[in-house]
Scaffold this motif. Sequence first.
Motif, PDB file in Angstrom:
ATOM      1  N   UNK A   5      28.793  -3.935  25.997  1.00  0.00           N
ATOM      2  CA  UNK A   5      27.930  -3.465  27.081  1.00  0.00           C
ATOM      3  C   UNK A   5      28.669  -3.274  28.399  1.00  0.00           C
ATOM      4  N   UNK A   6      29.819  -3.915  28.529  1.00  0.00           N
ATOM      5  CA  UNK A   6      30.612  -3.888  29.758  1.00  0.00           C
ATOM      6  C   UNK A   6      32.055  -3.600  29.387  1.00  0.00           C
ATOM      7  N   UNK A   7      32.740  -2.908  30.273  1.00  0.00           N
ATOM      8  CA  UNK A   7      34.183  -2.705  30.092  1.00  0.00           C
ATOM      9  C   UNK A   7      34.880  -3.060  31.393  1.00  0.00           C
ATOM     10  N   UNK A   8      36.158  -3.346  31.283  1.00  0.00           N
ATOM     11  CA  UNK A   8      36.985  -3.654  32.444  1.00  0.00           C
ATOM     12  C   UNK A   8      37.997  -2.533  32.629  1.00  0.00           C
ATOM     13  N   UNK A   9      38.334  -2.296  33.890  1.00  0.00           N
ATOM     14  CA  UNK A   9      39.426  -1.364  34.169  1.00  0.00           C
ATOM     15  C   UNK A   9      40.202  -1.896  35.359  1.00  0.00           C
ATOM     16  N   UNK A  10      41.491  -1.565  35.445  1.00  0.00           N
ATOM     17  CA  UNK A  10      42.302  -2.055  36.566  1.00  0.00           C
ATOM     18  C   UNK A  10      41.729  -1.569  37.898  1.00  0.00           C
ATOM     19  N   UNK A  11      41.839  -2.422  38.896  1.00  0.00           N
ATOM     20  CA  UNK A  11      41.421  -2.078  40.255  1.00  0.00           C
ATOM     21  C   UNK A  11      42.589  -1.389  40.942  1.00  0.00           C
ATOM     22  N   UNK A  12      42.442  -0.109  41.229  1.00  0.00           N
ATOM     23  CA  UNK A  12      43.520   0.657  41.863  1.00  0.00           C
ATOM     24  C   UNK A  12      43.877   0.097  43.236  1.00  0.00           C
ATOM     25  N   UNK A  34      43.797  -3.188  44.063  1.00  0.00           N
ATOM     26  CA  UNK A  34      44.306  -4.554  43.978  1.00  0.00           C
ATOM     27  C   UNK A  34      44.828  -4.785  42.565  1.00  0.00           C
ATOM     28  N   UNK A  35      46.135  -4.779  42.406  1.00  0.00           N
ATOM     29  CA  UNK A  35      46.758  -4.881  41.086  1.00  0.00           C
ATOM     30  C   UNK A  35      46.423  -6.197  40.373  1.00  0.00           C
ATOM     31  N   UNK A  36      45.983  -7.222  41.118  1.00  0.00           N
ATOM     32  CA  UNK A  36      45.657  -8.509  40.506  1.00  0.00           C
ATOM     33  C   UNK A  36      44.231  -8.550  39.975  1.00  0.00           C
ATOM     34  N   UNK A  37      43.449  -7.532  40.269  1.00  0.00           N
ATOM     35  CA  UNK A  37      42.021  -7.556  39.977  1.00  0.00           C
ATOM     36  C   UNK A  37      41.633  -6.486  38.959  1.00  0.00           C
ATOM     37  N   UNK A  38      40.527  -6.758  38.271  1.00  0.00           N
ATOM     38  CA  UNK A  38      39.924  -5.742  37.404  1.00  0.00           C
ATOM     39  C   UNK A  38      38.502  -5.487  37.886  1.00  0.00           C
ATOM     40  N   UNK A  39      38.005  -4.332  37.535  1.00  0.00           N
ATOM     41  CA  UNK A  39      36.650  -3.952  37.903  1.00  0.00           C
ATOM     42  C   UNK A  39      35.773  -3.930  36.659  1.00  0.00           C
ATOM     43  N   UNK A  40      34.518  -4.280  36.834  1.00  0.00           N
ATOM     44  CA  UNK A  40      33.548  -4.295  35.745  1.00  0.00           C
ATOM     45  C   UNK A  40      32.679  -3.048  35.842  1.00  0.00           C
ATOM     46  N   UNK A  41      32.468  -2.411  34.701  1.00  0.00           N
ATOM     47  CA  UNK A  41      31.623  -1.220  34.618  1.00  0.00           C
ATOM     48  C   UNK A  41      30.779  -1.309  33.353  1.00  0.00           C
ATOM     49  N   UNK A  42      29.662  -0.616  33.339  1.00  0.00           N
ATOM     50  CA  UNK A  42      28.838  -0.555  32.140  1.00  0.00           C
ATOM     51  C   UNK A  42      29.397   0.480  31.174  1.00  0.00           C
ATOM     52  N   UNK A  43      29.272   0.190  29.896  1.00  0.00           N
ATOM     53  CA  UNK A  43      29.536   1.193  28.868  1.00  0.00           C
ATOM     54  C   UNK A  43      28.240   1.998  28.710  1.00  0.00           C
ATOM     55  N   UNK A  44      28.273   3.088  27.976  1.00  0.00           N
ATOM     56  CA  UNK A  44      27.008   3.806  27.713  1.00  0.00           C
ATOM     57  C   UNK A  44      25.947   2.893  27.076  1.00  0.00           C
ATOM     58  N   UNK A  45      26.366   1.990  26.199  1.00  0.00           N
ATOM     59  CA  UNK A  45      25.427   1.045  25.589  1.00  0.00           C
ATOM     60  C   UNK A  45      24.860   0.083  26.631  1.00  0.00           C
ATOM     61  N   UNK A  46      25.709  -0.338  27.576  1.00  0.00           N
ATOM     62  CA  UNK A  46      25.251  -1.206  28.660  1.00  0.00           C
ATOM     63  C   UNK A  46      24.258  -0.490  29.555  1.00  0.00           C
ATOM     64  N   UNK A  47      24.520   0.778  29.851  1.00  0.00           N
ATOM     65  CA  UNK A  47      23.597   1.581  30.667  1.00  0.00           C
ATOM     66  C   UNK A  47      22.252   1.708  29.960  1.00  0.00           C
ATOM     67  N   UNK A  97      23.983  -2.273  39.436  1.00  0.00           N
ATOM     68  CA  UNK A  97      23.703  -1.951  40.843  1.00  0.00           C
ATOM     69  C   UNK A  97      24.964  -1.702  41.653  1.00  0.00           C
ATOM     70  N   UNK A  98      26.067  -2.350  41.285  1.00  0.00           N
ATOM     71  CA  UNK A  98      27.247  -2.362  42.152  1.00  0.00           C
ATOM     72  C   UNK A  98      28.478  -1.666  41.588  1.00  0.00           C
ATOM     73  N   UNK A  99      28.429  -1.241  40.342  1.00  0.00           N
ATOM     74  CA  UNK A  99      29.652  -0.766  39.683  1.00  0.00           C
ATOM     75  C   UNK A  99      30.328   0.386  40.401  1.00  0.00           C
ATOM     76  N   UNK A 100      31.655   0.415  40.301  1.00  0.00           N
ATOM     77  CA  UNK A 100      32.526  -0.618  39.746  1.00  0.00           C
ATOM     78  C   UNK A 100      32.599  -1.813  40.697  1.00  0.00           C
ATOM     79  N   UNK A 101      32.679  -3.013  40.127  1.00  0.00           N
ATOM     80  CA  UNK A 101      32.642  -4.217  40.945  1.00  0.00           C
ATOM     81  C   UNK A 101      33.569  -5.279  40.364  1.00  0.00           C
ATOM     82  N   UNK A 102      34.218  -6.028  41.258  1.00  0.00           N
ATOM     83  CA  UNK A 102      35.053  -7.149  40.825  1.00  0.00           C
ATOM     84  C   UNK A 102      34.150  -8.343  40.504  1.00  0.00           C
ATOM     85  N   UNK A 103      34.653  -9.255  39.697  1.00  0.00           N
ATOM     86  CA  UNK A 103      33.898 -10.469  39.373  1.00  0.00           C
ATOM     87  C   UNK A 103      33.589 -11.274  40.620  1.00  0.00           C
ATOM     88  N   UNK A 104      34.523 -11.313  41.558  1.00  0.00           N
ATOM     89  CA  UNK A 104      34.320 -12.083  42.788  1.00  0.00           C
ATOM     90  C   UNK A 104      33.166 -11.516  43.607  1.00  0.00           C
TER      91      UNK A 104
END
Length: 146
Positions: free
Chosen positions: A80-87, A89-102, A48-55
């Motif tokens: 099912x999920x992958x992480x990518x750097x948050x452009x 906030x360098x300290x944070x990563x964002x969560x996104x679905x992989x095609x399998x997660x979708x 519902x929210x991607x890309x989204x931080x864990x917080x």
Amino acid sequence: MHSAASRVEAALGLLLRRTTRANLYDNLVEDVEGVDETTYPVLSGIARLEPVSSTRLADEIGIDRTATTRYAARLERAGLVRREPDAGDARSTLLLLTPEGRSAIDSARRKVVDRLDGIVAEWTPLEAELFATVLEHLVGKLRTES
């Protein structure tokens, strides 16, 4: 006699109980590798929210950040999920679905629709449409008041 509002409150209380949700989630994910009743809310929230931080995800789904991070890591190991750097906030990563997660979340949502179709098939078309409209209105009001 109970007021309509007290009947709605009682029904919402039952709907939102952990046991009700766990039963629903178990049925949704019984054929989905790597997803169970604890990880499904995380997978669904990311969808519902991607890309989204864990917080932010933790705030939105009502699970503490540590548990959210742990469940996201399980989903990541399952592919099912992958992480990518948050452009932003360098300290944070964002969560996104992989095609399998979708694919997994799409399958789970189809199961919900199928289950609800089975329930509302017992209603008249007018009852089903009225319920959907009233529920959408209630949820809209509750979201704007919080």
